[in-house]
Write a protein that holds these residues in place. Structure first.
Motif, PDB file in Angstrom:
ATOM      1  N   ALA A  43       0.845  -1.204   0.000  1.00  0.00           N
ATOM      2  CA  ALA A  43       0.000   0.000   0.000  1.00  0.00           C
ATOM      3  C   ALA A  43       0.879   1.252   0.000  1.00  0.00           C
ATOM      4  N   HIS A  44       1.358   1.627  -1.149  1.00  0.00           N
ATOM      5  CA  HIS A  44       2.229   2.802  -1.307  1.00  0.00           C
ATOM      6  C   HIS A  44       1.461   3.857  -2.092  1.00  0.00           C
ATOM      7  N   PRO A  45       1.551   5.132  -1.708  1.00  0.00           N
ATOM      8  CA  PRO A  45       0.800   6.157  -2.439  1.00  0.00           C
ATOM      9  C   PRO A  45       1.196   6.280  -3.908  1.00  0.00           C
ATOM     10  N   ARG A  46       2.403   5.841  -4.265  1.00  0.00           N
ATOM     11  CA  ARG A  46       2.827   5.907  -5.661  1.00  0.00           C
ATOM     12  C   ARG A  46       2.420   4.673  -6.454  1.00  0.00           C
ATOM     13  N   ALA A  47       1.799   3.689  -5.794  1.00  0.00           N
ATOM     14  CA  ALA A  47       1.431   2.446  -6.481  1.00  0.00           C
ATOM     15  C   ALA A  47       0.198   2.656  -7.349  1.00  0.00           C
ATOM     16  N   GLU A  48       0.316   2.238  -8.587  1.00  0.00           N
ATOM     17  CA  GLU A  48      -0.817   2.256  -9.506  1.00  0.00           C
ATOM     18  C   GLU A  48      -1.548   0.912  -9.450  1.00  0.00           C
ATOM     19  N   HIS A  49      -0.782  -0.172  -9.375  1.00  0.00           N
ATOM     20  CA  HIS A  49      -1.346  -1.519  -9.347  1.00  0.00           C
ATOM     21  C   HIS A  49      -0.380  -2.418  -8.591  1.00  0.00           C
ATOM     22  N   VAL A  50      -0.924  -3.352  -7.798  1.00  0.00           N
ATOM     23  CA  VAL A  50      -0.096  -4.261  -7.008  1.00  0.00           C
ATOM     24  C   VAL A  50      -0.624  -5.680  -7.157  1.00  0.00           C
ATOM     25  N   GLN A  51       0.289  -6.623  -7.345  1.00  0.00           N
ATOM     26  CA  GLN A  51      -0.041  -8.042  -7.294  1.00  0.00           C
ATOM     27  C   GLN A  51       0.762  -8.636  -6.144  1.00  0.00           C
ATOM     28  N   LEU A  52       0.072  -9.270  -5.200  1.00  0.00           N
ATOM     29  CA  LEU A  52       0.723  -9.878  -4.049  1.00  0.00           C
ATOM     30  C   LEU A  52       0.392 -11.367  -4.059  1.00  0.00           C
ATOM     31  N   PHE A  53       1.428 -12.204  -4.075  1.00  0.00           N
ATOM     32  CA  PHE A  53       1.253 -13.649  -4.154  1.00  0.00           C
ATOM     33  C   PHE A  53       1.851 -14.295  -2.921  1.00  0.00           C
ATOM     34  N   PHE A  54       1.327 -15.444  -2.532  1.00  0.00           N
ATOM     35  CA  PHE A  54       1.902 -16.216  -1.438  1.00  0.00           C
ATOM     36  C   PHE A  54       1.998 -17.669  -1.865  1.00  0.00           C
TER      37      PHE A  54
END
Length: 116
Positions: free
Chosen positions: A82-93
């Motif tokens: 959750a970064h203010p500069r993030a446009e899109h994030v994919q988080l995998f586990f």
């Protein structure tokens, strides 16, 4: 006799990062990051504010490679993405991990940053 001082300790969450590919300023400018220190085997240990928001952006993957890729052992911290500069994030586990290197699994994050 002096009264005891009340101290508001901040709840921090430690996350191990083995590799940072791309924009390394991502961690230094992250509002939830409180401290970054060298970790074992050349990685990093990042202390995050545990109360920071952890909303993940999932509208649509941009048509370009991610600017930042992170991964490490254990469970992912949603606030890391959750970064203010993030446009899109994919988080995998990956819960299987490796019995020696990562018995608690591996997490992977791919981050696309907004244009500056």
């Amino acid at each position: 006799m002096n009264p005891a001082r009340h101290v508001d300790a901040q709840a921090l969450e430690a996350v191990e990062i083995d590799t940072v590919l791309g924009d390394d300023a991502f961690l230094q400018t992250h509002p939830a990051v409180r401290h970054v220190a060298p970790g074992k085997d050349g990685g990093l240990v990042v202390w995050l504010d545990a109360t920071a928001p952890g909303s993940l952006l999932s509208e649509g993957t941009p048509d370009r490679p991610p600017e930042v890729e992170l991964h490490g052992p254990g469970a992912p911290a949603a606030s890391l993405a959750a970064h203010p500069r993030a446009e899109h994030v994919q988080l995998f586990f990956d819960g299987l991990g490796d019995p020696v290197a990562a018995p608690r699994g591996w997490w992977h994050a791919r981050v696309w940053l907004k244009a500056a």
